[in-house]
Design a protein around this motif. Structure first.
Motif, PDB file in Angstrom:
ATOM      1  N   GLN A  49       0.777  -1.033   0.001  1.00  0.00           N
ATOM      2  CA  GLN A  49       0.204   0.165   0.160  1.00  0.00           C
ATOM      3  C   GLN A  49       0.560   1.129  -0.135  1.00  0.00           C
ATOM      4  O   GLN A  49       0.669   2.452  -1.128  1.00  0.00           O
ATOM      5  N   LYS A  50       1.959   1.223   0.972  1.00  0.00           N
ATOM      6  CA  LYS A  50       2.773   2.585   0.876  1.00  0.00           C
ATOM      7  C   LYS A  50       3.602   2.611  -0.227  1.00  0.00           C
ATOM      8  O   LYS A  50       3.923   3.605  -0.838  1.00  0.00           O
ATOM      9  N   LEU A  51       3.419   1.728  -1.074  1.00  0.00           N
ATOM     10  CA  LEU A  51       4.452   1.797  -2.415  1.00  0.00           C
ATOM     11  C   LEU A  51       3.848   2.381  -3.541  1.00  0.00           C
ATOM     12  O   LEU A  51       4.241   3.091  -4.361  1.00  0.00           O
ATOM     13  N   GLU A  52       2.386   1.951  -3.860  1.00  0.00           N
ATOM     14  CA  GLU A  52       1.541   2.681  -4.264  1.00  0.00           C
ATOM     15  C   GLU A  52       1.118   3.158  -4.987  1.00  0.00           C
ATOM     16  O   GLU A  52       1.186   4.166  -5.145  1.00  0.00           O
ATOM     17  N   SER A  53       0.896   4.127  -3.208  1.00  0.00           N
ATOM     18  CA  SER A  53       0.635   5.555  -2.829  1.00  0.00           C
ATOM     19  C   SER A  53       2.040   6.327  -3.556  1.00  0.00           C
ATOM     20  O   SER A  53       1.793   7.366  -3.905  1.00  0.00           O
ATOM     21  N   ALA A  54       3.855   5.550  -3.329  1.00  0.00           N
ATOM     22  CA  ALA A  54       4.592   6.535  -3.585  1.00  0.00           C
ATOM     23  C   ALA A  54       4.512   6.828  -4.828  1.00  0.00           C
ATOM     24  O   ALA A  54       4.714   7.881  -5.618  1.00  0.00           O
ATOM     25  N   LEU A  55       4.056   5.540  -6.174  1.00  0.00           N
ATOM     26  CA  LEU A  55       4.458   5.408  -6.983  1.00  0.00           C
ATOM     27  C   LEU A  55       3.730   6.882  -7.705  1.00  0.00           C
ATOM     28  O   LEU A  55       4.023   7.196  -8.738  1.00  0.00           O
TER      29      LEU A  55
END
Length: 377
Positions: free
Chosen positions: A78-84
């Motif tokens: 979830q954190k990575l998708e938000s950052a991407l």
């Protein structure tokens, strides 16, 4: 084991590969100086990236356990998708277990038998495989031949006025190393009411503000319908993603089969990619991009290459010439791979030299000297 037709076919294919000098085998040794990989910013070995992976391994274990809709929420995903999504300037992003699996899920979820895909002729194999799985009508164009693209768009609109049109292009080409004429492609697809799937796999981390890609560098992010990227090149990890509007991501979450039915990306890969992305977007990332650009300028100032990015093809013509040239460089301690059919069209076999921020001036000098004295047959 009593079906000789299988073994006969396997042997005949092997014989044909040897005859055409395109048989491959896994390497058994590695050279200390590699110009073969796509780790353009050398983040795969960055201490912060390795630390993030180790922390995630300790907290979540070695694997994701199942597909995401089964295994439940994972904070690292979830954190990575938000950052991407923030990096790409889109509403959402969706992770896939590999870059190759991304278009295999995305393209068939967007188009089908009544639709048309207009794809650049020398696109990556994963894009072709995604197109084949979709059962959509496939038409090809050369990426710099905008006249043919325009004619194909017009002909498709006349032939299938109710069908959807998906244009598929690599921003930085994986084998030729050239940059797509993105403004013109966007103009043409917009006039036709088509969508654009832009593969930014090799441009991510390198081009644009904070390395967000070619669309970002040209200020065209809002005109690209889907941005496809990878975690396995400049981000130094593994996995793939698609970035787009919320409505599209929600659709893919429900329809992209390689997302629905495949085991998710390991949390450690997501954590390491997020750490790498933080570096890419920081002042340190700017410094790494400047180092890469310096290495590119040094190379092209000493060896004739028309490309301005990190990928430089050295054309050899035949498969045998490319293989011999690569072997010669191996003997000098340089890993510069031979790219042969079917990866590239017949008659265009080449060495593919990939530059990185990690390369030193001495390493560049060595490969330049070796290339200038290469015995091409």
């Amino acid at each position: 084991m009593n079906s000789p037709a299988f073994l006969s076919d396997i042997q005949s294919r092997k014989t044909a590969r040897h005859h055409d000098h395109r048989h491959r085998a896994l390497p058994t040794s590695s050279n200390p100086i590699s110009f073969a990989d796509n780790d353009y910013l050398f983040l795969s070995c960055h201490p912060a990236v390795i630390h993030a992976a180790r922390q995630a391994l300790a907290e979540y274990g070695a694997g994701a356990r199942a597909a995401r809709l089964l295994a439940g929420p994972c904070p690292e995903h979830q954190k990575l998708e938000s950052a991407l999504a923030s990096w790409k300037g889109t509403e959402r992003a969706l992770l896939f277990a590999s870059g190759y699996l991304t278009p295999l899920g995305v393209i068939p979820a967007l188009v089908g038998s009544g639709d048309t895909i207009l794809m650049e002729r020398n696109a990556h194999a994963c894009l072709f495989d995604g197109a084949k799985l979709s059962d959509a009508r496939l038409r090809l164009f050369s990426r710099h031949d905008l006249t043919t693209l325009k004619k194909s768009l017009d002909a498709t609109l006349a032939l299938k006025p109710k069908g959807k049109i998906l244009v598929v292009v690599e921003s930085l080409h994986s084998m030729d190393g050239d940059i797509a004429p993105l403004p013109e492609i966007i103009r043409l697809k917009s006039e036709a009411g088509a969508w654009l799937l832009l593969d930014e796999a090799h441009a991510g981390g390198i081009f644009g503000e904070q390395g967000a890609g070619l669309a970002s560098e040209l200020g065209l992010t809002s005109s690209v319908d889907l941005q496809m990227g990878t975690l396995g090149k400049s981000l130094g990890s593994s996995g793939g993603f698609i970035a787009s509007r919320d409505t599209i991501i929600d659709h893919l979450l429900n329809e992209a089969r390689t997302f629905l039915f495949g085991t998710a990306l390991p949390p450690s890969a997501a954590a390491s990619a997020q750490a790498a992305l933080s570096i890419v977007r920081s002042a340190e990332g700017d410094q790494l991009r400047q180092k890469l650009k310096q290495n590119i300028r040094h190379f092209v100032s000493s060896y004739p290459s028309p490309q301005s990015g990190p990928i430089h093809p050295i054309h050899c013509g035949s498969n045998s010439s490319a293989a011999s040239a690569s072997q010669h460089l191996q003997e000098l301690g340089l890993n510069v791979p031979a790219i042969r059919t079917p990866t590239v069209p017949a008659g265009t076999a080449r060495l593919r030299l990939s530059l990185s921020a990690r390369h030193t001036q001495d390493e560049l000098a060595k490969v330049i000297h070796a290339l200038k004295n290469l015995p091409l047959s």
